[in-house]
Design an enzyme around this catalytic site. Structure first.
Site, short mmCIF file in Angstrom:
data_model
loop_
_atom_site.label_atom_id
_atom_site.label_comp_id
_atom_site.label_asym_id
_atom_site.label_seq_id
_atom_site.Cartn_x
_atom_site.Cartn_y
_atom_site.Cartn_z
N ALA A 41 40.98 -46.10 -36.24
CA ALA A 41 41.54 -46.02 -34.89
C ALA A 41 41.16 -44.73 -34.17
O ALA A 41 41.29 -43.65 -34.73
CB ALA A 41 43.06 -46.13 -34.95
N GLY A 46 42.36 -38.16 -38.57
CA GLY A 46 41.20 -38.33 -39.45
C GLY A 46 39.98 -38.86 -38.72
O GLY A 46 38.86 -38.40 -38.91
N CYS A 47 40.20 -39.85 -37.86
CA CYS A 47 39.10 -40.45 -37.12
C CYS A 47 38.51 -39.47 -36.11
O CYS A 47 37.31 -39.46 -35.87
CB CYS A 47 39.56 -41.74 -36.45
SG CYS A 47 40.08 -42.99 -37.64
N THR A 48 39.37 -38.63 -35.54
CA THR A 48 38.90 -37.60 -34.62
C THR A 48 38.02 -36.60 -35.37
O THR A 48 36.94 -36.23 -34.91
CB THR A 48 40.08 -36.90 -33.93
OG1 THR A 48 40.80 -37.87 -33.17
CG2 THR A 48 39.62 -35.77 -33.03
N ALA A 51 34.64 -38.26 -36.14
CA ALA A 51 33.81 -38.43 -34.95
C ALA A 51 33.28 -37.08 -34.46
O ALA A 51 32.13 -36.97 -34.04
CB ALA A 51 34.62 -39.12 -33.85
#
Length: 155
Positions: A41, A46-48, A51
């Site tokens: 998401a 974590g995804c930030t 990315a």
């Protein structure tokens, strides 16, 4: 849940909308190596981190002949917000139907704190110039993953 990909497999073709609603296909990258990473998401810690790591290393990867595509089940509008908020340079694609996630074996059963549920399995697939899977990494960690990929690819 579909089977996980292994090196030598044909990478499943896909066409998905990017953060601006433009269609992007794997075929658009024929002749270049592509790192396709799947994340749960946008706008989560974590995804930030992941990315931003890809964005910070985009020049190094591009010079070595790699394009980077991030795919999540988020809507294009949320991806646009994510890109702007975090100043991301990687191509972000929306897969709300989870068809591509499933085709790449990146959606399935997960366990967390004793609970079992269906979700996105953080995964990275490296596709060669001919559209074949070169590396297939599943259940990867968000932090330190990009550095590991760069090391494993000998960049």
């Amino acid at each position: 849940m579909s089977a996980r990909l292994t090196p030598g497999d044909e990478a499943p073709a896909f066409t998905l909308p990017d953060a601006d609603g433009n269609e992007v296909s794997l075929a658009d990258h024929k002749g270049r190596k592509v790192i396709v990473y799947f994340y749960p998401a946008a706008l989560t810690p974590g995804c930030t981190k992941q990315a931003c790591d890809f964005t910070d290393n985009l020049d190094v990867l591009a010079e070595a002949g790699y394009d980077v595509i991030g795919i999540s089940p988020d809507a294009p509008e949320k991806l646009a917000t994510f890109r702007e908020k975090e100043n991301l340079k990687v191509t972000l694609l929306a897969d709300p139907d989870k068809k591509v996630l499933d085709a790449y074996g990146a959606f399935g059963e997960k366990k967390n704190y004793g609970r079992t549920y269906m979700g996105v399995i953080r995964s990275t697939i490296v596709v060669d110039e001919e559209g074949k899977v070169e590396h297939a990494l599943y259940n990867v960690r968000a932090t330190g993953h990009v550095a590991k990929i760069i090391k494993d690819l000998g960049i």
